[in-house]
Design a protein around this motif. Structure first.
Motif, short mmCIF file in Angstrom:
data_model
loop_
_atom_site.label_atom_id
_atom_site.label_comp_id
_atom_site.label_asym_id
_atom_site.label_seq_id
_atom_site.Cartn_x
_atom_site.Cartn_y
_atom_site.Cartn_z
N GLY B 81 0.81 -1.23 0.00
CA GLY B 81 0.00 0.00 0.00
C GLY B 81 0.84 1.27 0.00
N ALA B 82 0.14 2.41 -0.13
CA ALA B 82 0.83 3.71 -0.13
C ALA B 82 1.30 4.00 1.29
CB ALA B 82 -0.12 4.79 -0.61
N PRO B 83 2.53 4.51 1.46
CA PRO B 83 3.03 4.77 2.81
C PRO B 83 2.31 5.93 3.50
CG PRO B 83 4.62 5.52 1.18
CD PRO B 83 3.51 4.85 0.43
N THR B 84 1.74 5.70 4.65
CA THR B 84 1.10 6.76 5.45
C THR B 84 2.19 7.50 6.22
OG1 THR B 84 0.88 5.31 7.35
CG2 THR B 84 -0.96 5.32 5.77
N PRO B 85 1.90 8.71 6.72
CA PRO B 85 2.88 9.42 7.55
C PRO B 85 3.36 8.56 8.72
CG PRO B 85 1.09 10.90 7.01
CD PRO B 85 0.69 9.54 6.49
N LEU B 142 4.03 15.00 10.02
CA LEU B 142 3.03 15.20 11.08
C LEU B 142 1.93 16.15 10.61
CD1 LEU B 142 5.47 15.23 14.11
CD2 LEU B 142 3.63 13.58 13.73
N LYS B 143 2.28 17.16 9.82
CA LYS B 143 1.25 18.06 9.28
C LYS B 143 0.27 17.29 8.41
CE LYS B 143 4.23 22.06 9.42
NZ LYS B 143 5.36 22.67 8.71
N THR B 144 0.80 16.41 7.58
CA THR B 144 -0.07 15.57 6.74
C THR B 144 -0.96 14.70 7.63
OG1 THR B 144 1.66 15.50 5.06
CG2 THR B 144 -0.08 13.86 4.87
N ALA B 145 -0.37 14.11 8.66
CA ALA B 145 -1.14 13.24 9.56
C ALA B 145 -2.24 14.02 10.27
CB ALA B 145 -0.20 12.60 10.59
N ILE B 146 -1.96 15.28 10.64
CA ILE B 146 -2.97 16.11 11.27
C ILE B 146 -4.09 16.42 10.27
CG2 ILE B 146 -3.42 18.43 12.22
CD1 ILE B 146 -0.56 18.23 13.52
N ALA B 147 -3.70 16.76 9.05
CA ALA B 147 -4.70 17.06 8.00
C ALA B 147 -5.59 15.84 7.74
CB ALA B 147 -3.98 17.49 6.73
N GLN B 148 -5.01 14.64 7.90
CA GLN B 148 -5.77 13.41 7.65
C GLN B 148 -6.50 12.93 8.91
OE1 GLN B 148 -2.69 10.79 6.15
NE2 GLN B 148 -2.78 11.66 4.08
N GLY B 149 -6.39 13.68 10.00
CA GLY B 149 -7.08 13.32 11.23
C GLY B 149 -6.45 12.17 12.01
N GLU B 150 -5.22 11.79 11.65
CA GLU B 150 -4.56 10.68 12.36
C GLU B 150 -3.86 11.16 13.63
OE1 GLU B 150 -2.18 7.72 10.36
OE2 GLU B 150 -2.81 8.56 8.45
N VAL B 151 -3.50 12.44 13.62
CA VAL B 151 -2.89 13.06 14.80
C VAL B 151 -3.78 14.25 15.17
CG1 VAL B 151 -0.90 14.43 15.61
CG2 VAL B 151 -0.53 12.33 14.29
N SER B 152 -4.00 14.42 16.48
CA SER B 152 -4.87 15.49 16.93
C SER B 152 -4.36 16.86 16.49
CB SER B 152 -4.95 15.44 18.46
OG SER B 152 -5.47 16.65 18.96
N ALA B 153 -5.29 17.75 16.12
CA ALA B 153 -4.92 19.09 15.65
C ALA B 153 -4.33 19.94 16.76
CB ALA B 153 -6.15 19.77 15.05
N ASP B 154 -4.47 19.50 18.03
CA ASP B 154 -3.86 20.30 19.10
C ASP B 154 -2.37 19.98 19.31
OD1 ASP B 154 -3.97 17.90 20.40
OD2 ASP B 154 -5.19 18.59 22.08
N ARG B 155 -1.83 19.08 18.49
CA ARG B 155 -0.39 18.78 18.55
C ARG B 155 0.37 19.74 17.63
NH1 ARG B 155 1.47 14.02 21.61
NH2 ARG B 155 -0.45 13.07 22.35
N ASP B 156 1.48 20.23 18.11
CA ASP B 156 2.31 21.12 17.31
C ASP B 156 3.34 20.28 16.53
OD1 ASP B 156 3.48 23.90 16.74
OD2 ASP B 156 5.20 22.81 17.56
N PRO B 157 3.29 20.29 15.20
CA PRO B 157 4.16 19.39 14.42
C PRO B 157 5.65 19.58 14.71
CG PRO B 157 2.53 20.45 13.00
CD PRO B 157 2.42 21.11 14.34
#
Lengths: 208, 208
Positions: B81-85, B142-157
């Motif tokens: 599969g395509a590599p996720t963050p 991490l920015k990509t992961a936040i945009a994809q909802g995998e990491v909480s938006a309150d985390r600072d990349p």
């Protein structure tokens, strides 16, 4: 005939000469003769106390650790109220970061020791004992914090202790490269601590 | 008259001789002459390429980083599969841990470099560039992961990137001291990653 000297004092002088070299130019390539010169004694006098660079580094590290423990104790005593596990952990970790000259020198001696221990089983055993005792101390603090409801009961004290120490080691490296400021390194450490001490159970993520 | 040689190949041979010394007994005290002997060339031939130990270590480190990037790329390509963050971060961090001979040697050369950089501004600037580029790469993931909802938006990349790298550095040190097993170090890293990738916003603790 050699003058009578206080042996512990003389060992301490030698350890401090070693630190000055570690802080000024590093221990890579520093010889027993260099340390003797820095301590203002002869090579023969130094060899009366230490027969190898490794012995000297082990002693200097132990001396540094005792001084660091004293500083941590003093910091905690100076704070108002009874020290909570969070305060004890925070002050101990902050002392491990190279935030001032004393902790910076301590870290540099530790790194020299580390580099030699990679290739020397006796030194490695000594390092393992140090890691074990530091982790056990941190894990005990975390167990108390869990019992008091300050850290979620779903956190494993031993693993959290390992994470805290590893994180502090890595932040120390970035601070020594002058990438993070001392303040910046401490902020990152406190961010991690704040999450650990958030009390309520959290979703720990599970599989990817 | 010197034989004609491929200069890049010769530099690579010298770098590899340096690694073998780093892996076998460490670079503390190793001279240009020692590296020349290990590479099977004369000191003069080595000095044609490198005039100082620092130059040689900087080159060897760059060479190691290129090989490590290649290994990371190969690991990620081999996954379905395509590599996720999360996969990219996990594989990159795992490659940084001294889990096998190649990454262990890489880490040892890096430590030798680090110890010298503490006392040398030019080397430190080079290290700062390396830290900046690694953190930027992680922060992007991490920015990509936040945009994809995998990491909480309150985390600072940026801060999370710094924590991940510091943690991996510190875990590497404990693994090299043979305190944590390679598997144990990887488990601790994955525990931290699993929390980071838990998606939902978390209580970040606040003041003590």
């Amino acid at each position: 005939m050699p003058k009578r000297v206080d042996h512990e004092e003389r060992r301490g002088q030698i350890a401090e000469a070693l630190w000055r070299i570690a802080a000024a130019r590093g221990l890579d390539g520093a010889s027993l003769r260099d340390v003797a010169a820095e301590a203002g004694i002869s090579l023969g006098q130094l060899q009366h106390y230490f027969t190898s660079k490794d012995d000297m580094i082990v002693f200097a590290l132990g001396h540094i650790e005792r001084l660091a423990q004293h500083r941590i104790h003093t910091r905690i005593e100076a704070l108002p109220g009874a020290p909570t596990p969070r305060v004890v952990l925070r002050e101990t970790l902050a002392e491990m970061l190279p935030l001032d000259e004393a902790s910076r020198t301590g870290y540099l001696v530790q790194i020299s020791y580390f580099v030699r221990a990679v290739h020397d089983e006796r030194l490695r055993t000594h390092a393992q004992e140090g890691i074990a005792s530091l982790r056990a101390f941190f894990a005990d603090q975390l167990k108390t914090a869990i019992a008091q409801g300050e850290v979620s009961a779903d956190r494993d004290p031993d693993r959290e202790a390992a994470l805290l120490i590893a994180l502090t080691d890595g932040l120390s490296a970035a601070a020594l490269m002058e990438y993070d400021s001392p303040r910046g390194a401490l902020d990152l450490l406190e961010l991690h601590l704040a999450r650990l001490f958030s009390g309520a159970a959290q979703d720990t993520g599970g599989a990817a």
